[in-house]
Design a protein around this motif. Structure first.
Motif, mmCIF file in Angstrom:
data_model
loop_
_atom_site.group_PDB
_atom_site.id
_atom_site.type_symbol
_atom_site.label_atom_id
_atom_site.label_comp_id
_atom_site.label_asym_id
_atom_site.label_seq_id
_atom_site.Cartn_x
_atom_site.Cartn_y
_atom_site.Cartn_z
ATOM 1 N N VAL A 64 -7.125 3.537 1.187
ATOM 2 C CA VAL A 64 -5.276 2.715 0.902
ATOM 3 C C VAL A 64 -5.879 2.882 -0.567
ATOM 4 N N ALA A 65 -4.542 2.562 -1.301
ATOM 5 C CA ALA A 65 -3.996 2.489 -2.745
ATOM 6 C C ALA A 65 -3.343 1.869 -2.356
ATOM 7 N N THR A 66 -2.864 1.517 -3.940
ATOM 8 C CA THR A 66 -1.772 0.277 -4.367
ATOM 9 C C THR A 66 -0.975 0.982 -5.566
ATOM 10 N N GLU A 67 -0.294 0.529 -6.358
ATOM 11 C CA GLU A 67 0.045 1.137 -7.476
ATOM 12 C C GLU A 67 -1.231 0.910 -8.638
ATOM 13 N N ILE A 125 0.713 -1.108 -0.171
ATOM 14 C CA ILE A 125 0.174 0.272 -0.266
ATOM 15 C C ILE A 125 1.170 0.738 0.170
ATOM 16 N N THR A 126 0.687 2.084 -0.920
ATOM 17 C CA THR A 126 1.542 3.680 -0.765
ATOM 18 C C THR A 126 0.591 4.730 -0.262
ATOM 19 N N GLN A 127 -0.193 4.602 0.083
ATOM 20 C CA GLN A 127 -1.102 5.714 0.115
ATOM 21 C C GLN A 127 -2.077 5.462 1.129
ATOM 22 N N TRP A 128 -2.396 5.998 2.153
ATOM 23 C CA TRP A 128 -3.537 6.104 3.401
ATOM 24 C C TRP A 128 -4.121 7.781 3.415
ATOM 25 N N GLN A 129 -5.852 7.162 3.150
ATOM 26 C CA GLN A 129 -6.018 9.131 3.342
ATOM 27 C C GLN A 129 -6.874 8.862 4.589
#
Length: 461
Positions: free
Chosen positions: A432-435, A396-400
């Motif tokens: 949450v985000a992955t590539e 996971i590259t991002q958490w908001q």
């Protein structure tokens, strides 16, 4: 002895449903009551292109199968009539009259005809059936049945909407969050043809919401579906014991060899261990919010079945890949009521693994947002620590984080803390985000901040 004379006030009542020996020997030219006792068996659709799916702009004939339980009465003029408030259903033939025989099953062929509207979307349509006759109908003059329209995606059925010990709404919300097409219904459909998988929840004995009785016709629908290579998650402690204890073929389709009916004593979740070589490997649940835990069935698997959850040496969950390439997962508890312990031993992960077992392709970059908080209620000034429990196929590259439901991102940390200074009930969301993928999960009405604190001085008398 004259059984009626010996039992004043109970004349003609004793022996109901059995032979009254005295009257059988003493009376002649006996006639039974002029009445019908009707039981609905099925409504079998016959669609135009014969693929078993009721599609847009398609005309459909419906055969009606019934059972007259009365052994001494029949009717030459009984009328069967349907109605439906569904806007996608056009009724072309709403009634038909027919013959009802003594004490037997009977079928009214081409009883009704309907048409599906051109802009129909996948759902389950509810029909009402009213029956009138030239003789009395003591029971069975009204029933309801359900037909799937544009069947596709997953079917999610639960006998009581949002009932305790049922999991349908929880499963449906998970599928929706993952953008997996599904149809939710509290009416069991007359066919399951067209659905890629089915999640069926029937509840538990003694729960406040009651328990959904399982008819033989529903078992036939499940059997036909599995013989076509279907996938079923079945959540019903008594589906295979009380209701289908003498149906070994049905058991075989689910990987069962034998079923022990649960006792009337409470048997809650206290140590469900996922087994090796099953989809639950490494999972463990030791708590559940399920209030009623009676009649919890345990299983013995056949050669195709694999124990998936074991507690105190009892197999309480199992998976199966069968001869028709059908895939099944049977569970004796409510999945929705399990208490998550960590990301691996969580309801979301269990559903993910079941879907993967059923052949749904999440892709390598999948991500399933999930989180927990260390406290859910307190006074203004409360500091809440949030923990990310998301699942993903790649990093996971991002958490908001949105801590109050206003659509604003307040933190990009994986495990943030937040102070609530104003009383109220707050939604919390994590994106949450992955590539290659993004997912958002919201817990509604999650954090409660009290109106404030006060003191009461108690004076001694």
């Amino acid at each position: 002895d004259d059984i009626d004379a010996l039992n004043p006030g109970l004349e003609n009542n004793l022996g109901t449903g059995r032979i009254n020996a005295y009257r059988a020997l003493s009376e002649t030219n006996v006639t039974g009551p002029e009445e019908l006792r009707l039981e609905f068996i099925s409504a079998l659709p016959d669609d135009e292109n014969a693929n078993g799916i009721l599609e847009a702009e398609e005309s459909v004939w419906i055969d009606l199968k019934m059972w007259n339980r009365c052994p001494v009465s029949r009717s030459y003029n009984t009328n069967f009539k349907i109605s439906c408030d569904d806007p996608d259903i056009i009724i072309l033939q709403d009634e038909k009259s027919g013959y009802v025989p003594y004490d037997s099953y009977f079928t009214i062929y081409d009883a009704f005809k309907i048409e599906i509207s051109g802009d129909a979307q996948p759902h389950v349509a509810k029909f009402s059936l009213e029956i009138s006759s030239d003789i009395d109908i003591t029971f069975g003059d009204y029933t309801e049945f359900y037909l799937p329209i544009m069947a596709s995606g997953a079917l999610v059925y639960e006998g009581k909407e949002g009932g305790d010990t049922y999991s349908g709404q929880f499963i449906g919300e998970f599928l929706e969050n993952q953008d997996i097409p599904y149809v939710y219904t509290t009416g069991f459909p007359e066919t399951m043809t067209g659905y890629s998988m089915a999640f069926l929840s029937f509840g538990n004995w003694g729960s406040d919401s009651g328990y959904t009785w399982i008819r033989d016709q529903q078992v036939e629908v499940m059997t036909d579906y599995l013989e076509g290579g279907g996938k079923i998650y079945a959540e019903a402690p008594d589906l295979f014991s009380k209701f289908q204890v003498k149906n070994p073929y049905f058991h075989e389709l689910f990987g069962l060899n034998y079923v022990w009916d649960g006792s009337a004593s409470q048997y809650p979740v206290s140590g469900l261990n996922g087994t090796s070589n099953s989809l639950t490997t490494g999972m463990y649940f030791n708590e559940s919010d399920q209030q009623q835990n009676i009649s919890i069935a345990s299983f013995e698997t056949n050669i195709a079945g694999i124990p998936s959850f074991i507690q105190e040496s009892d197999t309480l969950g199992l998976q199966c890949t069968g001869a028709f390439q059908q895939r099944t997962f049977v569970f004796s508890y409510s999945l929705a009521e399990l208490v998550d312990r960590n990301p691996a031993s969580s309801r979301f992960n269990l559903l993910y693994r079941i879907l993967d077992f059923f052949g749904y392709n999440f892709g390598n970059g999948y991500v399933i947002a999930n989180f927990v908080a260390d406290t859910l209620q307190g006074d203004p000034g409360l500091i809440v620590n949030f923990t990310d429990w998301s699942l993903s196929g790649m990093p996971i590259t991002q958490w908001q984080w949105d801590f109050n439901g206003d659509g604003v991102t307040y933190s990009w940390e994986q495990h943030p803390s937040w102070q609530y200074n104003i009383s109220g009930l707050y939604d919390v969301s994590l994106t949450v985000a992955t590539e290659s993928d993004t997912n958002t999960f919201t817990r509604e009405d999650y954090i409660l901040i009290n109106q404030g604190t006060g003191t009461i001085e108690i004076m001694e008398d």
